[in-house]
Design an enzyme around this catalytic site. Sequence first.
Site, mmCIF file in Angstrom:
data_model
loop_
_atom_site.group_PDB
_atom_site.id
_atom_site.type_symbol
_atom_site.label_atom_id
_atom_site.label_comp_id
_atom_site.label_asym_id
_atom_site.label_seq_id
_atom_site.Cartn_x
_atom_site.Cartn_y
_atom_site.Cartn_z
ATOM 1 N N GLU A 69 -8.139 4.384 -1.432
ATOM 2 C CA GLU A 69 -7.542 4.715 -2.633
ATOM 3 C C GLU A 69 -6.540 3.389 -2.634
ATOM 4 O O GLU A 69 -5.037 4.000 -2.223
ATOM 5 C CB GLU A 69 -7.250 6.131 -2.991
ATOM 6 N N CYS A 103 -0.643 4.095 -9.349
ATOM 7 C CA CYS A 103 -1.154 3.672 -8.959
ATOM 8 C C CYS A 103 -2.540 3.483 -10.744
ATOM 9 O O CYS A 103 -2.460 2.448 -10.377
ATOM 10 C CB CYS A 103 -2.350 4.047 -8.156
ATOM 11 N N ASN A 144 4.166 8.366 -3.779
ATOM 12 C CA ASN A 144 4.639 9.120 -5.231
ATOM 13 C C ASN A 144 4.157 9.598 -5.490
ATOM 14 O O ASN A 144 4.504 10.577 -6.010
ATOM 15 C CB ASN A 144 3.922 7.342 -5.382
ATOM 16 N N GLU A 175 -12.562 9.934 -5.083
ATOM 17 C CA GLU A 175 -11.495 11.632 -4.557
ATOM 18 C C GLU A 175 -11.657 12.662 -5.608
ATOM 19 O O GLU A 175 -11.566 12.045 -6.559
ATOM 20 C CB GLU A 175 -10.760 11.259 -3.842
HETATM 21 P P1 NAD Z 1 1.745 1.805 1.820
HETATM 22 O O1 NAD Z 1 0.619 1.431 1.544
HETATM 23 O O2 NAD Z 1 2.798 0.728 1.827
HETATM 24 O O3 NAD Z 1 1.570 3.155 2.479
HETATM 25 C C1 NAD Z 1 0.738 3.998 2.173
HETATM 26 C C2 NAD Z 1 0.375 4.571 3.792
HETATM 27 O O4 NAD Z 1 0.135 3.977 4.470
HETATM 28 C C3 NAD Z 1 1.882 5.517 3.795
HETATM 29 O O5 NAD Z 1 2.090 6.804 5.069
HETATM 30 C C4 NAD Z 1 2.417 4.445 5.328
HETATM 31 O O6 NAD Z 1 3.114 5.016 6.880
HETATM 32 C C5 NAD Z 1 1.077 3.952 5.794
HETATM 33 N N1 NAD Z 1 1.169 2.541 6.637
HETATM 34 C C6 NAD Z 1 1.842 1.731 6.491
HETATM 35 N N2 NAD Z 1 1.804 0.233 6.753
HETATM 36 C C7 NAD Z 1 0.944 1.091 7.693
HETATM 37 C C8 NAD Z 1 -0.288 0.669 9.299
HETATM 38 N N3 NAD Z 1 0.217 -0.365 9.666
HETATM 39 N N4 NAD Z 1 -0.999 1.275 9.344
HETATM 40 C C9 NAD Z 1 -1.466 2.469 8.912
HETATM 41 N N5 NAD Z 1 -0.661 3.082 8.243
HETATM 42 C C10 NAD Z 1 0.192 2.190 7.821
HETATM 43 O O7 NAD Z 1 1.471 2.666 0.390
HETATM 44 P P2 NAD Z 1 2.789 3.063 -0.768
HETATM 45 O O8 NAD Z 1 4.372 2.086 -0.667
HETATM 46 O O9 NAD Z 1 3.675 4.510 0.185
HETATM 47 O O10 NAD Z 1 2.244 3.967 -1.821
HETATM 48 C C11 NAD Z 1 2.716 3.220 -3.153
HETATM 49 C C12 NAD Z 1 1.059 2.249 -3.177
HETATM 50 O O11 NAD Z 1 0.133 3.507 -3.134
HETATM 51 C C13 NAD Z 1 0.593 1.821 -4.164
HETATM 52 O O12 NAD Z 1 -0.569 0.676 -4.336
HETATM 53 C C14 NAD Z 1 -0.019 2.608 -5.071
HETATM 54 O O13 NAD Z 1 -1.012 2.300 -6.363
HETATM 55 C C15 NAD Z 1 -1.377 3.287 -4.014
HETATM 56 N N6 NAD Z 1 -1.290 4.749 -4.596
HETATM 57 C C16 NAD Z 1 -2.904 3.994 -5.203
HETATM 58 C C17 NAD Z 1 -3.258 5.720 -5.568
HETATM 59 C C18 NAD Z 1 -4.910 5.821 -5.788
HETATM 60 O O14 NAD Z 1 -5.542 6.924 -5.526
HETATM 61 N N7 NAD Z 1 -5.559 4.527 -6.001
HETATM 62 C C19 NAD Z 1 -2.882 6.542 -5.364
HETATM 63 C C20 NAD Z 1 -1.125 6.741 -5.843
HETATM 64 C C21 NAD Z 1 -0.652 5.061 -4.601
#
Ligand code: NAD
Length: 479
Positions: free
Chosen positions: A251, A285, A152, A459
Amino acid sequence: MTDTPTQLFIGGAWVDAADGATMPVDDPATGEILCHVADAGPKDAKLAEDAAVQAQEEWARTAPRVRSEILRRAYEIIIERTDELAHLMTSEMGKPLAEARGEVAYAAEFFRWFSEEAVRIDGGLATLPDGRNRMLLSRRPVGPCLLITPWNFPLAMGTRKIGPAVAAGCTMVLKPAPQTPLSSLALAAILKEAGLPDGVLNVVTTSRAGEVCEPLLRGGRIRKLSFTGSTAVGQLLLAQSAEAVVRTSMELGGNAPFVVFEDADLDKAVNGAMVAKMRNMGEACTAANRFFVHRSVAEEFGRRLAERMGALVVGPGTRDGVDVGPLIDRRGRAKVEELVADAVERGAQVLVGGRTPEGPGSFYPPTVLADVDPGSRLMDTEIFGPVAAILTFDDEDEVIRRANDTPWGLVGYVFTEGLDRALRVSERLEVGMVGLNTGLVSNPAAPFGGVKQSGLGREGGRVGIDEFLEYQYLAVPVS
Ligand code: NAD
């Protein structure tokens, strides 16, 4: 960008995946394939880890000023190339160009901030209470890191981790989200140009995240995981990190309450709602997920918000005048559609939007729902789309209880003109961050992060670098 790298970045070189695999990168505005990038497997991940491990010792010895100046140069290059990077980001992620430019500036700021922090890593010397011993404290890089980022904020989530890791003297393997690998590859090229030594940053783009990351987390050589993404994946990675006792920063997701009291300035509240809901098309998020509005002002707030939301222009992010780009993909859009359908079935009123347009891409219109039933699924699911769900409340205790009634605790927004109430409510909200009469909290100089299932660690800010440093204590007798 015609010259954007599409290979893996390992040990300072651009290489194909060992098995030659590639994966497509889609344009969410058209659904068409933009290009293919290398699709790493476990062998490539091991090579990237080898490079990071090998580079660690020398990098830790590199003068802080040198590390600082690499970040500063990278900051300047990013700013110079704002337009190019913004176009790249919009093409792979969809956000309108104006927002992409905003993210480029936000992303670059993490490098500037941490270039300033790299030269302020402190230690300590003290005589212990017994008078017979001294304590000499130094701070050392935690070691090779695995950085995993979401789609995102394709550039800023990378710089928010790479900045402090470089400043602290850590080497790293970065695994960006498969939907948005191009921004991370462009960032690696910029850091190389800025003078980052080979092996300090390695980037593996992959569609096989689990296969690539799990061996690194369990292998014992990676000493730190910094993850941004969903809570479900974060929980899985925490379990995998337990075996080799890998330090973690998490995060994770949010379910932000946006509380409008009867004494709020409604102009501020509606402006704040537009930012807290619509930044990044609601795919943040920090996005306001649950609007709790005092019964006495709910109707007016809903009407004014619907008016503003309905006036937004939806279209491809590259087109002039567009405010709202496509969602990341059709799967993301289908989730939003289901959540809206569920709320409507339970009695919600659609004040504006709510209808998926025909045609290519994954567009969804800005939508306001009023009288949302508290049992609706969107109350305990990150909507991740441009949908504002409004519920009413009657008193302060009640709204605090309802706002806290969630496993998440990233951010909350509070709108009131009363100072006492503002502070009292903020203190009682179980969140890591509060926006008081504002819909935007993110800033590189502030500690970003959540409590409960929204994460561990912070962060940015003065504490951001701590996540990448260990203490070493030397006991020295007083002679
Ligand atoms: P996601 O959890 O599906 O993926 C995040 C990352 O994890 C990607 O690079 C993905 O390829 C990787 N991933 C997925 N499965 C994995 C595994 N088994 N092992 C290792 N890596 C793996 O999330 P998304 O859809 O890419 O992003 C949206 C989410 O991120 C939302 O829940 C959002 O709230 C969160 N987010 C949080 C923050 C924060 O700072 N708190 C900031 C931005 C996004």
